[in-house]
Design a protein around this motif. Sequence first.
Motif, PDB file in Angstrom:
ATOM      1  N   ARG A 328      17.356  12.696   8.814  1.00  0.00           N
ATOM      2  CA  ARG A 328      18.159  12.108   9.885  1.00  0.00           C
ATOM      3  C   ARG A 328      18.655  13.144  10.895  1.00  0.00           C
ATOM      4  NH1 ARG A 328      21.478  12.086   5.352  1.00  0.00           N
ATOM      5  NH2 ARG A 328      23.548  13.043   5.601  1.00  0.00           N
ATOM      6  N   LYS A 329      18.710  14.433  10.500  1.00  0.00           N
ATOM      7  CA  LYS A 329      19.140  15.479  11.437  1.00  0.00           C
ATOM      8  C   LYS A 329      17.980  16.355  11.906  1.00  0.00           C
ATOM      9  CE  LYS A 329      23.894  15.883   9.720  1.00  0.00           C
ATOM     10  NZ  LYS A 329      24.933  16.823   9.196  1.00  0.00           N
ATOM     11  N   LEU A 330      16.782  16.013  11.492  1.00  0.00           N
ATOM     12  CA  LEU A 330      15.622  16.843  11.795  1.00  0.00           C
ATOM     13  C   LEU A 330      15.302  16.780  13.289  1.00  0.00           C
ATOM     14  CD1 LEU A 330      13.718  18.638  10.167  1.00  0.00           C
ATOM     15  CD2 LEU A 330      12.161  16.699   9.965  1.00  0.00           C
ATOM     16  N   ARG A 331      15.195  17.980  13.905  1.00  0.00           N
ATOM     17  CA  ARG A 331      14.919  18.060  15.343  1.00  0.00           C
ATOM     18  C   ARG A 331      13.598  18.754  15.655  1.00  0.00           C
ATOM     19  NH1 ARG A 331      18.318  14.987  14.628  1.00  0.00           N
ATOM     20  NH2 ARG A 331      20.361  14.793  15.619  1.00  0.00           N
ATOM     21  N   VAL A 332      13.187  19.725  14.831  1.00  0.00           N
ATOM     22  CA  VAL A 332      11.958  20.487  15.078  1.00  0.00           C
ATOM     23  C   VAL A 332      11.164  20.580  13.783  1.00  0.00           C
ATOM     24  CG1 VAL A 332      10.961  22.691  15.816  1.00  0.00           C
ATOM     25  CG2 VAL A 332      13.060  21.860  16.886  1.00  0.00           C
ATOM     26  N   VAL A 333       9.863  20.262  13.855  1.00  0.00           N
ATOM     27  CA  VAL A 333       8.958  20.406  12.718  1.00  0.00           C
ATOM     28  C   VAL A 333       7.778  21.260  13.144  1.00  0.00           C
ATOM     29  CG1 VAL A 333       7.294  19.225  11.228  1.00  0.00           C
ATOM     30  CG2 VAL A 333       9.591  18.299  11.499  1.00  0.00           C
ATOM     31  N   ASP A 334       7.433  22.228  12.289  1.00  0.00           N
ATOM     32  CA  ASP A 334       6.326  23.148  12.547  1.00  0.00           C
ATOM     33  C   ASP A 334       5.387  23.097  11.350  1.00  0.00           C
ATOM     34  OD1 ASP A 334       4.758  25.078  13.674  1.00  0.00           O
ATOM     35  OD2 ASP A 334       6.191  26.713  13.446  1.00  0.00           O
ATOM     36  N   LEU A 335       4.191  22.551  11.541  1.00  0.00           N
ATOM     37  CA  LEU A 335       3.183  22.462  10.487  1.00  0.00           C
ATOM     38  C   LEU A 335       2.152  23.552  10.749  1.00  0.00           C
ATOM     39  CD1 LEU A 335       2.763  18.576  10.437  1.00  0.00           C
ATOM     40  CD2 LEU A 335       4.326  19.978   9.071  1.00  0.00           C
TER      41      LEU A 335
END
Length: 487
Positions: A328-335
Motif C-alpha cells: 500500500r505504500k510502495l512507490r518504486v519497483v526495480d526488477l
Amino acid sequence: MTRGKANIHLSAQAISHGAKDRLSNLPDDILLTILERLDIRDTARTSLLSRQWRQMPTMLNKLVIKVSTFEPKKDERSEITLDDLARANATMHEATKNILSGRRNFRQYPLHLLCLEFYLGDESNSIVQTVGCTMDTLMVGEVEFTILTKKEQAHCSEDDVVLYGQQLMSLFKVCPNAFGGLTLLKLENVSLNEPDLPIIFSVCQRLEFLRLDNCDTGILSSLEVEHPRLGELEMDDCRFDRVHLKWLPKLTMLTFGMWISQQDPLSFGYVPLLKSLSVANICLSYHKMLKLSDFLDNVTISSLQLNFKSEKIWVLPEGPKELLPVFRKLRVVDLVNISEECDLNWTLFILQGAPFLEELHITVRDHFCEMMMDEELRAQYAYSKEKKGVDWEGANGFKHHKLVVLKIFGFRPEDMFVRYVRSVIKAAVNLKDVFLFNKVVCEMCKHDVPKASRSPWPKKQRFSLRNRITSGTDSFVVIHFPNLSSN
C-alpha cells in the motif's frame, strides 16, 4: 586531483631552489581543500614541503586512509603476494599513527570523519589500537572500518574463513573501545562462532551501517539481529538458514542477497522505519518460491528491488487482495536482471497489487560474466533449466491511476516487448513517460554481445516502434529512446 598534485610538486621544487613558495602563502582553508583531494600517501609527503605544511595533515576534518594506497603497483591483482599485503598493512599503520598522533588543536580542527580500510592480520591489531588511543583522547564524529581479508572470496577455503573469524574477534578483544565508536563496519569472508555476531552488535553501539559479505556463524545457522541505531544493513552471500530482524527501530534500508535456505531467508520483527528493500538471488531447483505477501508480512516499504541474476524467477505472482496490505505504500519497483529467455507479462501482478506505484523499472539481460554457463556445473549445483518466467493470469481490463514512469533497460524491438509496453499503457491511464533503453552490457562480457544489439536504434526504427506501441490507444504517453550502450 591532478591539479592539486601538480601544484604541490611545483611547491616542492620552488622550496628546493630557494624561490618564493606562492602555494604556501594561500590561506589554510584553501590548502586543506587541496589536501582533501589527495590520497593519504601524497598528503603525508606534503609535510616535507615546509614547517607550515608539516601541520596541515593534523588539521584535516576528514581522514580517509586505504591500504590499497600502499600496495605495490602490479598489472594483475594476482601478482600481489600475501607478504606484499602485510607490508602494505604495516605501512598504512605507520601513516595512520603519524597523522593521528601529531600535534592537533582538536577544538579548532575537530575530526569529523575517520575512515580506514585495512586487511585482517597481525598488523591490523596495531591499526585498531592506534584508533582506540585516538578515541580515548578526543571525540571523533564518525569512524568507519572496512576490514578486508588477504584472500578474495573465490580463493578462500573453509579453514581460511574460520581463521579470519578468529582474527576478527581477537581485534575486538584487543581494543573494544575502537569498535564501540564505529558508525560503519564492513566485513568479508569470516566464519564466526554462534555468539560472536551478537557480541559485535552489542559492542558496536554507535553502528549505523553494517555490511556482511560471505559471513556466517556456521552453515545453515540462524541469526537474530537487534540494534538500537543501525539504519542500513547489507548482507550478501551469507550462509544463514534464516535471519530474523528482531528489533531494529532505526533501520531504513536493507539489502539481502544470495541465500541457500529452502525456506524464506528473512523474517521481520520490529522494523517500523524500513522503507527500502533490495533482494537478490539465483533460483536453484530446491529453492522455495517467495510469496511476497507472506515474506513482507510485517513491513510496508516504499521502494523494492528484486534481482533475479539472469536466472529463473523466484517470486510467486499473487492477486491484489493478498498484496495490498504490504504494497500500500510502495512507490518504486526495480526488477533487475530478468533473463532474456523470460517473458515480462508476469510482472503485471506487481502493478495490479500496488495501486500507488509511481515508477516501474525493468532490466532484461543475460549477464554472461556473472552467469554459470557450463552445463555440467549447472546440473551439479542444481541450477534451474527453465527461465521462461512464471504463469500469471491477471484480471483483464484493470486500471492503474498512479504510475507515471516506465523504464525498460534491454528493450528489444520484438513483439513480446511491444505487447508488454502496450499492456502497461492500457492499464496505467495516467502514464506520462516510457523510457526504452537499448541492451545493457558490461565491459567484461561486451565481446559476447552482437554490436547491433547494443547500438542506438535508427530514427526510422524509433518512429516505427512508437507507432507499434501507441497505435489504437488513447494515451498521450511520451516514448523515449535514451542511449545506454554499457554499464
